[in-house]
Design a protein around this motif. Structure first.
Motif, PDB file in Angstrom:
ATOM      1  N   ALA A  88       0.816  -1.214   0.000  1.00  0.00           N
ATOM      2  CA  ALA A  88       0.000   0.000   0.000  1.00  0.00           C
ATOM      3  C   ALA A  88       0.847   1.260   0.000  1.00  0.00           C
ATOM      4  O   ALA A  88       0.390   2.331  -0.409  1.00  0.00           O
ATOM      5  CB  ALA A  88      -0.928   0.003   1.224  1.00  0.00           C
ATOM      6  N   ALA A  89       2.083   1.143   0.462  1.00  0.00           N
ATOM      7  CA  ALA A  89       2.977   2.301   0.529  1.00  0.00           C
ATOM      8  C   ALA A  89       3.962   2.344  -0.622  1.00  0.00           C
ATOM      9  O   ALA A  89       4.787   3.257  -0.692  1.00  0.00           O
ATOM     10  CB  ALA A  89       3.733   2.282   1.855  1.00  0.00           C
TER      11      ALA A  89
ATOM     12  N   ILE B 125      13.423  -5.214   3.625  1.00  0.00           N
ATOM     13  CA  ILE B 125      13.032  -4.066   2.808  1.00  0.00           C
ATOM     14  C   ILE B 125      14.222  -3.612   1.964  1.00  0.00           C
ATOM     15  O   ILE B 125      15.351  -3.521   2.444  1.00  0.00           O
ATOM     16  CB  ILE B 125      12.525  -2.922   3.707  1.00  0.00           C
ATOM     17  N   THR B 126      13.967  -3.323   0.714  1.00  0.00           N
ATOM     18  CA  THR B 126      15.008  -2.849  -0.195  1.00  0.00           C
ATOM     19  C   THR B 126      15.303  -1.379   0.082  1.00  0.00           C
ATOM     20  O   THR B 126      14.402  -0.544   0.057  1.00  0.00           O
ATOM     21  CB  THR B 126      14.555  -3.013  -1.657  1.00  0.00           C
ATOM     22  N   VAL B 127      16.565  -1.059   0.376  1.00  0.00           N
ATOM     23  CA  VAL B 127      16.956   0.316   0.682  1.00  0.00           C
ATOM     24  C   VAL B 127      18.168   0.712  -0.153  1.00  0.00           C
ATOM     25  O   VAL B 127      18.920  -0.134  -0.634  1.00  0.00           O
ATOM     26  CB  VAL B 127      17.280   0.504   2.188  1.00  0.00           C
ATOM     27  N   ASP B 128      18.365   2.029  -0.285  1.00  0.00           N
ATOM     28  CA  ASP B 128      19.557   2.531  -0.962  1.00  0.00           C
ATOM     29  C   ASP B 128      20.650   2.791   0.063  1.00  0.00           C
ATOM     30  O   ASP B 128      20.510   2.442   1.247  1.00  0.00           O
ATOM     31  CB  ASP B 128      19.221   3.777  -1.797  1.00  0.00           C
ATOM     32  N   GLU B 129      21.729   3.428  -0.362  1.00  0.00           N
ATOM     33  CA  GLU B 129      22.855   3.675   0.550  1.00  0.00           C
ATOM     34  C   GLU B 129      22.469   4.567   1.717  1.00  0.00           C
ATOM     35  O   GLU B 129      23.091   4.512   2.780  1.00  0.00           O
ATOM     36  CB  GLU B 129      24.018   4.314  -0.215  1.00  0.00           C
ATOM     37  N   GLY B 130      21.460   5.400   1.517  1.00  0.00           N
ATOM     38  CA  GLY B 130      21.003   6.265   2.595  1.00  0.00           C
ATOM     39  C   GLY B 130      19.883   5.667   3.414  1.00  0.00           C
ATOM     40  O   GLY B 130      19.258   6.367   4.226  1.00  0.00           O
TER      41      GLY B 130
ATOM     42  N   ARG C 189      16.968   4.696   2.476  1.00  0.00           N
ATOM     43  CA  ARG C 189      15.624   5.008   2.008  1.00  0.00           C
ATOM     44  C   ARG C 189      15.059   3.814   1.247  1.00  0.00           C
ATOM     45  O   ARG C 189      15.764   3.159   0.482  1.00  0.00           O
ATOM     46  CB  ARG C 189      15.632   6.227   1.084  1.00  0.00           C
ATOM     47  N   SER C 190      13.768   3.591   1.420  1.00  0.00           N
ATOM     48  CA  SER C 190      13.082   2.548   0.661  1.00  0.00           C
ATOM     49  C   SER C 190      12.674   3.101  -0.700  1.00  0.00           C
ATOM     50  O   SER C 190      13.001   4.247  -1.050  1.00  0.00           O
ATOM     51  CB  SER C 190      11.849   2.078   1.433  1.00  0.00           C
ATOM     52  N   THR C 191      11.942   2.313  -1.461  1.00  0.00           N
ATOM     53  CA  THR C 191      11.444   2.785  -2.749  1.00  0.00           C
ATOM     54  C   THR C 191      10.361   3.842  -2.588  1.00  0.00           C
ATOM     55  O   THR C 191       9.995   4.502  -3.561  1.00  0.00           O
ATOM     56  CB  THR C 191      10.901   1.605  -3.575  1.00  0.00           C
ATOM     57  N   ASN C 192       9.845   4.005  -1.400  1.00  0.00           N
ATOM     58  CA  ASN C 192       9.010   5.162  -1.045  1.00  0.00           C
ATOM     59  C   ASN C 192       9.952   6.161  -0.383  1.00  0.00           C
ATOM     60  O   ASN C 192      10.450   5.923   0.719  1.00  0.00           O
ATOM     61  CB  ASN C 192       7.898   4.743  -0.085  1.00  0.00           C
TER      62      ASN C 192
END
Length: 472
Positions: A275-276, A285-290, A292-295
């Protein structure tokens, strides 16, 4: 339905979530914290704290039985397992106020004891509340993974969450899983008087440097722990007090209790991530180097972020998120500076690259320094000379350190600092440490990097002779 708007919403009151909530609130942000279970999360209630408390009890028992080399008459310890578990409970209770709802409300955090679930990219429902936040941090941690072994669901088994309810010492503890949790608890129970068998599908401590893992496994086996490697548990049967584990090869191991310790899974099922618009895999959860998720408004930290599952990693992530979410500063998580430790005896610790990883990445540029514990005076005095320190060095800078031995978890901190701060081997070699300490190992291994460059270098010897000729 009550609607709440806030600057920062934190889902999960484990180590990482609490750090974010406390830091953000004390710096002026409006913070709401959701927690469906116990404040303090897995580390306080089921993981780091209780396991180390039980290990401490086991160390006392082991010391009593092995005092003869120190001139002390050994004694067979009379173990009160229920009292040892009481020590565990008391330890948790003493630390719990630091993670309590009241303490965090004192920081200005609004704590809601409900499960949080996304109902849109910016909204989370928690009981009778719908929360909207500028930024959201998911810190829901992980839970024990229970493998789909036939028959397992029909027998009473333990995990790191339920082990602490035991009050009767296991007569024979079967452990499925030869990783850190399984081996720490295997040794603790062996030292408290249980027979212990560990069944590992692959190689025990398989993530660690094989040479150093072998040092630890040899010591555990010497204490009487049966560690069976490359043996897949295929079926479980029996009942309370009489459990059997059958392997793919047809072996049958019998015990009174079964501990399942084959790893952990991220707590994401109840979050409503779809939903998010938040992507996730089985790892988390998939995150970037910072982080952050895809949201882009949502971060994930700690175990749920799919990386290393340690309390100190969650705390490290928390600091990064606070800087980015509150101040907009760019941040980047650096996995290679994160240490890990296994609290068996001897301990096993790692930061940065292992020898194999460093050889693959750096090839011929790599130098590997080795220093056995047997050359350390404090280790000799304490009869703790089983151990080895290895440091991987490229162009004068450490890129990894691996330690098996007494206080490895303490020693690794020096190398974690070196990697984090970009220190050179000369910086470590130049520090002054008290004598005699186990910590001298770090200084000595750094000094070993320079020994051949100084003592086996003809140019250096020539310069010294010339200087000595001209000195008054």
């Amino acid at each position: 339905m009550q609607r709440i708007k806030t600057d920062l919403l934190v889902i999960g009151a484990g180590s990482g979530g609490l750090s974010v909530a406390a830091g953000a609130a004390q710096m002026g942000a409006d913070v709401v914290l959701l927690e469906r279970g116990e404040m303090g999360g897995d580390c306080l209630n089921y993981g780091c704290v209780p396991s180390k408390a039980l290990i401490a009890s086991a160390q006392r028992a082991f010391g009593m039985a092995h005092a003869a080399p120190f001139g002390i008459a050994p004694a067979v310890p009379q173990v009160d397992y229920a009292a040892a578990q009481g020590h565990v409970a008391e330890t948790v209770a003493r630390i719990a106020p630091m993670d309590s709802q009241e303490r965090f409300e004192g920081f200005g955090v609004r704590v809601i004891r409900e499960e949080g679930r996304f109902i849109s990219p910016r909204e989370v429902q928690a009981g009778e509340h719908v929360l909207t936040a500028r930024r959201i941090v998911i810190a829901t941690g992980s839970s024990p993974f229970v493998p789909p072994i036939p028959g397992l669901a029909d027998v009473p088994y333990l995990t790191n969450e339920t082990l602490w309810r035991l009050r009767e010492r296991p007569r024979h503890l079967l452990v499925i899983g030869g990783g850190p949790i399984g081996l720490e608890m295997a040794q603790a129970h062996r030292r408290l008087g249980s027979e212990v068998t560990v069944i590992e599908a692959q190689r025990a401590l398989g993530r660690e440097d094989p040479e150093l893992a072998a040092i630890v496994l040899q010591e555990l086996r010497a204490e009487g722990i049966d560690i069976v490697e490359e043996t897949q548990a295929q079926a479980v049967r029996g009942g309370a007090g009489a459990i059997e584990v059958e392997t793919a090869a047809g072996q049958v191991f019998r015990g009174s209790h079964l501990l399942v310790a084959v790893g952990r899974r991220a707590n994401i099922e109840a979050l409503g991530l779809e939903a998010a618009g938040i992507a996730a895999t089985r790892a988390g959860i998939t995150v970037d180097e910072g982080l952050r998720s895809t949201n882009r408004r949502v971060y994930a930290i700690g175990d749920v972020a799919g990386g290393a599952q340690f309390t100190h990693v969650a705390g490290y992530h928390a600091g990064l998120v606070v800087r980015n979410a509150l101040f907009g500063l760019p941040v980047s998580a650096k996995p290679l500076i994160l240490p890990r430790a296994t609290y068996t005896a001897p301990e096993l610790a790692q930061v940065g690259l292992t020898e194999a990883e460093a050889r693959q990445r750096h090839g011929d540029r790599l130098e590997v320094l080795r220093l056995p514990y047997q050359h350390n005076d404090r280790a000799i005095a304490q009869r703790q000379t089983t151990g080895l320190l290895k440091v991987m060095v490229v162009k004068g800078r450490p890129v990894g350190a691996s330690i098996a031995g007494a206080q490895a978890g303490e020693l690794i901190g020096t190398w974690a600092l070196a990697l984090s701060a970009g220190l050179k081997m000369s910086d470590v070699a130049g520090m002054v440490v008290p004598y005699p300490t186990i910590g001298e190992l770090n200084k000595r291994v750094a000094g070993a990097y320079f020994s051949p460059r100084l003592f086996e270098n003809e140019t250096v010897k020539t310069v010294v002779r010339l200087v000595q000729r001209w000195l008054p």
